[in-house]
Design a protein around this motif. Structure first.
Motif, PDB file in Angstrom:
ATOM      1  N   GLU A 109      -6.799   1.055  -6.829  1.00 45.05           N
ATOM      2  CA  GLU A 109      -5.824   0.059  -6.357  1.00 45.05           C
ATOM      3  C   GLU A 109      -5.436   0.335  -4.907  1.00 45.05           C
ATOM      4  N   CYS A 110      -5.248   1.609  -4.566  1.00 43.61           N
ATOM      5  CA  CYS A 110      -4.927   1.967  -3.184  1.00 43.61           C
ATOM      6  C   CYS A 110      -6.076   1.601  -2.251  1.00 43.61           C
ATOM      7  N   ARG A 111      -7.292   1.855  -2.695  1.00 46.17           N
ATOM      8  CA  ARG A 111      -8.467   1.531  -1.878  1.00 46.17           C
ATOM      9  C   ARG A 111      -8.527   0.041  -1.579  1.00 46.17           C
ATOM     10  N   GLN A 112      -8.330  -0.770  -2.599  1.00 46.12           N
ATOM     11  CA  GLN A 112      -8.392  -2.217  -2.432  1.00 46.12           C
ATOM     12  C   GLN A 112      -7.301  -2.731  -1.498  1.00 46.12           C
ATOM     13  N   LEU A 113      -6.090  -2.189  -1.629  1.00 48.54           N
ATOM     14  CA  LEU A 113      -4.983  -2.612  -0.766  1.00 48.54           C
ATOM     15  C   LEU A 113      -5.258  -2.262   0.695  1.00 48.54           C
ATOM     16  N   LEU A 114      -5.771  -1.049   0.936  1.00 51.84           N
ATOM     17  CA  LEU A 114      -6.054  -0.637   2.304  1.00 51.84           C
ATOM     18  C   LEU A 114      -7.196  -1.461   2.897  1.00 51.84           C
TER      19      LEU A 114
ATOM     20  N   PHE B  49       0.837  -1.205   0.000  1.00 55.53           N
ATOM     21  CA  PHE B  49       0.000   0.000   0.000  1.00 55.53           C
ATOM     22  C   PHE B  49       0.872   1.255   0.000  1.00 55.53           C
ATOM     23  N   LYS B  50       1.914   1.248   0.832  1.00 56.60           N
ATOM     24  CA  LYS B  50       2.800   2.416   0.917  1.00 56.60           C
ATOM     25  C   LYS B  50       3.445   2.716  -0.435  1.00 56.60           C
ATOM     26  N   LYS B  51       3.909   1.670  -1.128  1.00 56.92           N
ATOM     27  CA  LYS B  51       4.540   1.857  -2.441  1.00 56.92           C
ATOM     28  C   LYS B  51       3.533   2.373  -3.459  1.00 56.92           C
ATOM     29  N   LYS B  52       2.323   1.813  -3.431  1.00 55.55           N
ATOM     30  CA  LYS B  52       1.299   2.233  -4.391  1.00 55.55           C
ATOM     31  C   LYS B  52       0.856   3.660  -4.110  1.00 55.55           C
TER      32      LYS B  52
ATOM     33  N   LYS C 158     -14.747   0.259   7.186  1.00 61.68           N
ATOM     34  CA  LYS C 158     -14.526  -0.044   5.771  1.00 61.68           C
ATOM     35  C   LYS C 158     -15.323   0.913   4.885  1.00 61.68           C
ATOM     36  N   GLY C 159     -16.487   1.315   5.359  1.00 58.69           N
ATOM     37  CA  GLY C 159     -17.295   2.277   4.619  1.00 58.69           C
ATOM     38  C   GLY C 159     -16.610   3.632   4.537  1.00 58.69           C
ATOM     39  N   ARG C 160     -15.913   4.007   5.607  1.00 60.22           N
ATOM     40  CA  ARG C 160     -15.163   5.271   5.581  1.00 60.22           C
ATOM     41  C   ARG C 160     -14.075   5.230   4.518  1.00 60.22           C
ATOM     42  N   VAL C 161     -13.377   4.104   4.431  1.00 62.75           N
ATOM     43  CA  VAL C 161     -12.321   3.957   3.428  1.00 62.75           C
ATOM     44  C   VAL C 161     -12.906   4.110   2.029  1.00 62.75           C
ATOM     45  N   ASP C 162     -14.019   3.431   1.786  1.00 62.68           N
ATOM     46  CA  ASP C 162     -14.665   3.536   0.468  1.00 62.68           C
ATOM     47  C   ASP C 162     -15.067   4.976   0.176  1.00 62.68           C
ATOM     48  N   HIS C 163     -15.627   5.643   1.171  1.00 60.07           N
ATOM     49  CA  HIS C 163     -16.097   7.023   0.975  1.00 60.07           C
ATOM     50  C   HIS C 163     -14.945   7.940   0.570  1.00 60.07           C
ATOM     51  N   VAL C 164     -13.816   7.840   1.266  1.00 55.55           N
ATOM     52  CA  VAL C 164     -12.681   8.718   0.986  1.00 55.55           C
ATOM     53  C   VAL C 164     -12.129   8.477  -0.419  1.00 55.55           C
TER      54      VAL C 164
END
Length: 203
Positions: A139-144, A107-110, A157-163
């Motif tokens: 791709e970053c969203r999926q990795l996180l 994730f950090k690299k992406k 997980k919903g917060r991650v999707d929202h951002v």
């Protein structure tokens, strides 16, 4: 900005290699979460967000506020801070297993690559490619999501999707990367501080 409640820091996180009987590490983790739930957003930011990252978030807040309103901007920043705190707590308390640590590195690299893309699109004319940027963000969203999967509730997980999905708004991206557009100065600040984060080894 509303304070995070205890519900925002899931209690389903399992402590790595718990001892028999009383689990002092697990208890410490729960106490830390509850204390964070009572802290102000500024106090939380001081613990988990350095000054340079804060400047990136401040400029991002201003962009979202002008683009879609104060309410959306505050919701976005609240989500970002809660995600950063969540991952920070997990990492500092050794909650990630070997596979998750490898995922964190991916994730950090992406995310570093995404930041470089943003810098390039801002600084080099005619390089902006909405499709490529959306793909990188996704791709970053999926990795996180994979990284936090076993530690988080659907709410987190919903917060991650929202951002991440908010920044996949092509109309927003078009405005952000418009040459000399209304967000040019904000983007200049973001780019300067993204470079500084890289120099400081934080991105």
């Amino acid at each position: 900005m509303p304070l995070p409640s205890d519900d925002d820091f899931d209690d389903n996180t399992k402590v790595a290699e718990p001892g028999a009987g009383f689990d002092s590490r697990g208890m410490g983790l729960k106490i830390q979460k509850k204390l964070l739930g009572k802290m102000s957003s500024k106090s939380i930011a001081k613990h988990f967000i350095d000054d340079t990252t804060g400047k990136v978030l401040d400029a991002t807040y201003k962009i979202i506020k002008e683009y879609s309103g104060k309410k959306d901007a505050e919701k976005m920043m609240k989500c970002v801070i809660k995600i950063v705190v969540k991952v920070g707590i997990l990492y500092r308390n050794d909650q990630f297993n070997a596979d998750e640590l490898a995922m964190a590195e991916s994730f950090k690299k992406k995310f570093h690559s995404l930041a470089m893309t943003v810098i390039s699109f801002h600084e080099v004319e005619f390089t902006y490619d909405a499709g490529f940027l959306k793909s990188s963000i996704e791709e970053c969203r999926q990795l996180l999501q994979t990284l936090i999967d076993r530690h988080s509730t659907d709410k987190t997980k919903g917060r991650v999707d929202h951002v991440f999905q908010s920044f996949c708004d092509e109309k927003l991206m078009d405005v952000i990367f418009a040459p000399e557009g209304k967000f040019h100065d904000y983007m200049k600040s973001i780019v300067v501080n993204l470079r500084k984060m890289m120099d400081e080894g934080n991105l």
